[in-house]
Design an enzyme around this catalytic site. Structure first.
Site, PDB file in Angstrom:
ATOM      1  CE  LYS A 186      35.102 -25.539  47.434  1.00 52.78           C
ATOM      2  NZ  LYS A 186      34.273 -25.590  46.215  1.00 52.78           N
TER       3      LYS A 186
HETATM    4  C1  LIG Z   1      32.666 -24.898  46.349  1.00 57.16           C
HETATM    5  C2  LIG Z   1      32.061 -23.671  46.878  1.00 57.16           C
HETATM    6  C3  LIG Z   1      30.757 -23.626  47.393  1.00 57.16           C
HETATM    7  C4  LIG Z   1      29.775 -24.743  47.264  1.00 57.16           C
HETATM    8  O1  LIG Z   1      30.200 -25.981  47.652  1.00 57.16           O
HETATM    9  P1  LIG Z   1      29.540 -27.302  47.025  1.00 57.16           P
HETATM   10  O2  LIG Z   1      29.984 -28.357  47.982  1.00 57.16           O
HETATM   11  O3  LIG Z   1      30.132 -27.484  45.652  1.00 57.16           O
HETATM   12  O4  LIG Z   1      28.080 -27.130  46.996  1.00 57.16           O
HETATM   13  C5  LIG Z   1      30.307 -22.453  47.977  1.00 57.16           C
HETATM   14  N1  LIG Z   1      31.091 -21.368  48.031  1.00 57.16           N
HETATM   15  C6  LIG Z   1      32.338 -21.357  47.522  1.00 57.16           C
HETATM   16  C7  LIG Z   1      33.163 -20.119  47.641  1.00 57.16           C
HETATM   17  C8  LIG Z   1      32.864 -22.500  46.910  1.00 57.16           C
HETATM   18  O5  LIG Z   1      34.076 -22.466  46.379  1.00 57.16           O
END
Ligand SMILES: *Cc1c(COP(=O)(O)O)cnc(C)c1O
Length: 398
Positions: A186
């Site tokens: 992210k």
């Molecule tokens: C990355 C992501 C998540 C989950 O995040 P994590 O930190 O990897 O558990 C949930 N929803 C979306 C749309 C994502 O891209």
């Protein structure tokens, strides 16, 4: 491209602060901490940046979406409208809450459309779980209205949209509550981590309690308080929060850099006939993480992926087939394969997930290319890469 591009001394300093005290737990131990509460500081920084009234850091973005379900009172047998283009965590959070995902159409915004949501509403619909994909907002005006008109909750999965605004307000603040992810991929990362955030004190209190076995954290001795209801362990460690805090302080710069570079790419290819960009109501609010564009046909999109890779243009995703973000790849969901029975196995799925009719979503996704933007590329690098991209795309479109 993830926040790791920006790792530096700041992340190390924050982590060393924690290691030097030994206070790795986010609660208690004031005598060790020398005044440092990294999870709390991270939460304050998220509130400052987004304008949210409350933020609660947890162990992952998935955990933050699970907190959204709990805080919104979503449970056994509730239908939740979800998009077929998202990360699996969105769907898993609904299923593990005991609720039932109902898929609706996305459109050229890459998010659920107001029209699609309207068609998917039933008397059992409790909420819409809108996912702001690839760093920018969906049609919040239209979707908020559908939710209000039909008396259903709007919940926003903003895991991919930290730094994205909609008409001046940060995404995630248009509904009941929302989630960010700080996973490795992210815009800002803590390695692992997530944030639940909301303007509602009641929702915040529920998420806070749910994420720590029902401890309500009233008073300053966690462990001796009341337990209003059952929860689980979704706590973040101080070490992860420390990395997230350093990254959060860089977010403004990361966003500026990405947007600057994205604008150059966009200008290079804007005039190509047959090429269309992702639709955004508010392009200013975009966080700049991806340049998303549509080719006129599926075949042209497939060719683009191939020639990009042959020409050394990195970071182009064709989610339709090459990743794990579109429903076509979710065989485990289609066959309802779980480690143990869930509510959906007892109640039955509200739709046949292996035979969903989502022609609009299929069309949009089959023509979409998502190009990941790095903020750390120099202007020369962006220009060289952008020229190559333009040349390659004009051949595909010829
Ligand atoms: C990355 C992501 C998540 C989950 O995040 P994590 O930190 O990897 O558990 C949930 N929803 C979306 C749309 C994502 O891209």
């Amino acid at each position: 491209m993830p926040g790791t591009e920006y790792f530096g001394e700041e992340e190390k300093k924050e982590v060393m602060d924690v290691l030097n005290t030994g206070a790795l737990f986010r609660y208690n131990h004031p005598e060790l901490r020398q005044g440092m509460w990294k999870a709390k500081e991270l939460e304050a920084e998220v509130c400052r940046y987004t304008g949210a009234a409350y933020a609660h850091a947890v162990s992952s973005g998935s955990a933050a979406v699970a907190c959204c379900m709990a805080a919104s009172g979503i449970g056994h047998g509730d239908e939740v409208i979800v998009p077929p283009f998202t990360f699996m965590a969105t769907i898993e959070a609904v299923l593990y809450a005991g609720a039932l995902p109902v898929f609706a159409e996305i459109d050229e915004t890459l998010c659920l459309s107001a029209e699609g949501i309207k068609k998917a509403i039933t008397p059992r619909t409790k909420a819409v779980l809108l996912v702001h994909m690839c760093g920018a907002a969906g049609d919040l005006d239209g979707i908020q209205k559908v939710c209000e008109d039909n008396d259903i909750l709007l919940i926003e999965d903003s895991a991919q949209a930290l730094g994205a605004f909609y008409r001046g307000t940060h995404v995630g603040l248009f509904g009941a509550c929302s989630a960010f992810s700080f996973d490795f991929f992210k815009i800002t990362t803590a390695g692992e981590g997530g944030i639940f955030f909301t303007n509602s004190k009641e929702a915040y209190d529920k998420a806070d309690t749910f994420s720590d076995h029902g401890h309500n954290h009233v008073g300053d001795n966690r462990g001796m308080e009341d337990h209003p209801f059952l929860g689980f362990n979704y706590r973040i460690s101080e070490l992860h929060a420390a990395v997230g805090l350093a990254q959060m302080k860089k977010l403004h710069q990361i966003r500026e850099d990405k947007k600057r570079n994205k604008t150059i790419f966009k200008q290079k290819i804007a005039e190509l006939p047959g090429l269309e960009f992702r639709h955004m109501d508010d392009p200013e609010g975009d966080s700049g993480t991806f340049l998303n564009f549509f080719l006129p046909t599926k075949e042209k999109a497939e060719e683009t992926v191939k020639v990009f890779s042959e020409n050394g243009i990195p970071g182009a995703a064709y989610w339709y087939t090459n990743m794990y973000h579109f429903i076509n790849q979710w065989d485990h969901l289609k066959e309802l394969r779980a480690a143990a029975p869930l509510a959906i196995h007892h109640l039955g799925a509200p739709q046949d997930y292996s035979n969903l009719e989502l022609p609009k979503s299929q069309d949009v996704m089959s023509r979409l290319i998502s190009f990941g933007i790095r903020g750390t590329w120099t202007e020369d690098e962006v220009n060289a890469l952008g020229d190559k991209m333009k040349e390659t795309l004009s051949k595909v479109l010829a």
